[in-house]
Design a protein around this motif. Structure first.
Motif, mmCIF file in Angstrom:
data_model
loop_
_atom_site.group_PDB
_atom_site.id
_atom_site.type_symbol
_atom_site.label_atom_id
_atom_site.label_comp_id
_atom_site.label_asym_id
_atom_site.label_seq_id
_atom_site.Cartn_x
_atom_site.Cartn_y
_atom_site.Cartn_z
ATOM 1 N N GLY A 4 0.955 -1.021 -0.021
ATOM 2 C CA GLY A 4 -0.150 0.134 0.035
ATOM 3 C C GLY A 4 0.922 1.362 0.010
ATOM 4 O O GLY A 4 2.232 1.283 0.128
ATOM 5 N N GLY A 14 -1.902 7.798 2.820
ATOM 6 C CA GLY A 14 -2.558 6.651 2.083
ATOM 7 C C GLY A 14 -2.686 5.455 3.344
ATOM 8 O O GLY A 14 -2.470 5.739 4.626
ATOM 9 N N GLU A 15 -2.947 4.403 2.931
ATOM 10 C CA GLU A 15 -3.437 3.173 3.908
ATOM 11 C C GLU A 15 -2.195 2.800 4.623
ATOM 12 O O GLU A 15 -2.456 2.286 5.724
ATOM 13 C CB GLU A 15 -4.128 2.202 3.051
ATOM 14 C CG GLU A 15 -3.407 1.485 1.937
ATOM 15 C CD GLU A 15 -3.331 2.202 0.491
ATOM 16 O OE1 GLU A 15 -2.668 1.532 -0.319
ATOM 17 O OE2 GLU A 15 -4.172 2.958 0.557
ATOM 18 N N PHE A 16 -1.180 2.963 4.292
ATOM 19 C CA PHE A 16 0.168 2.304 4.982
ATOM 20 C C PHE A 16 0.870 3.728 5.597
ATOM 21 O O PHE A 16 2.019 3.425 5.845
ATOM 22 C CB PHE A 16 0.963 1.852 3.994
ATOM 23 C CG PHE A 16 0.323 0.172 4.036
ATOM 24 C CD1 PHE A 16 -0.693 -0.209 4.656
ATOM 25 C CD2 PHE A 16 1.497 -0.974 3.718
ATOM 26 C CE1 PHE A 16 -0.981 -1.733 4.576
ATOM 27 C CE2 PHE A 16 0.938 -2.190 3.356
ATOM 28 C CZ PHE A 16 -0.206 -2.652 3.963
ATOM 29 N N THR A 70 5.639 -1.002 1.571
ATOM 30 C CA THR A 70 5.308 0.330 1.128
ATOM 31 C C THR A 70 6.447 1.193 0.786
ATOM 32 O O THR A 70 7.616 0.791 0.883
ATOM 33 C CB THR A 70 4.551 1.039 2.387
ATOM 34 O OG1 THR A 70 4.071 2.247 1.862
ATOM 35 C CG2 THR A 70 5.425 1.630 3.571
#
Length: 95
Positions: A4, A14-16, A70
């Protein structure tokens, strides 16, 4: 393997985004629709050049692990963005 983003081209998280904060021993919970969450414990983390992601990240043998990937600094816009990857490895709790 879950991959991610830490952010996007606008700078939005972002998601990470929190992945760089994880350290050995931290708990990671994977939520699953229609099933109980799976809890893992971080056992390793490393930063590698983007073009040198080790094949072991995608291994299909051995004990189960959760591998989170990531992007990581340096961020070089003139070279396409982030030039490294952060790889966090976690094992199921009880392992």
């Amino acid at each position: 393997v879950l991959a991610g983003h830490v952010d996007d081209e606008t700078g939005a998280l972002g998601e990470f985004a929190a992945l760089p904060e994880l350290r050995r021993g931290d708990r990671v919970e994977v939520l699953r629709r229609g099933a109980d969450p799976v809890v893992h414990r971080v056992v390793a983390r490393r930063t590698v050049p983007q073009d040198e992601l080790p094949p072991s990240v995608f291994r299909r043998t051995g004990d189960p692990v959760l591998t989170l990937v990531t992007c990581a600094p340096p961020f070089l816009p003139d070279q396409g963005g982030y030039r490294s990857n952060l790889v966090v490895t976690a094992v199921p709790v009880g392992s």
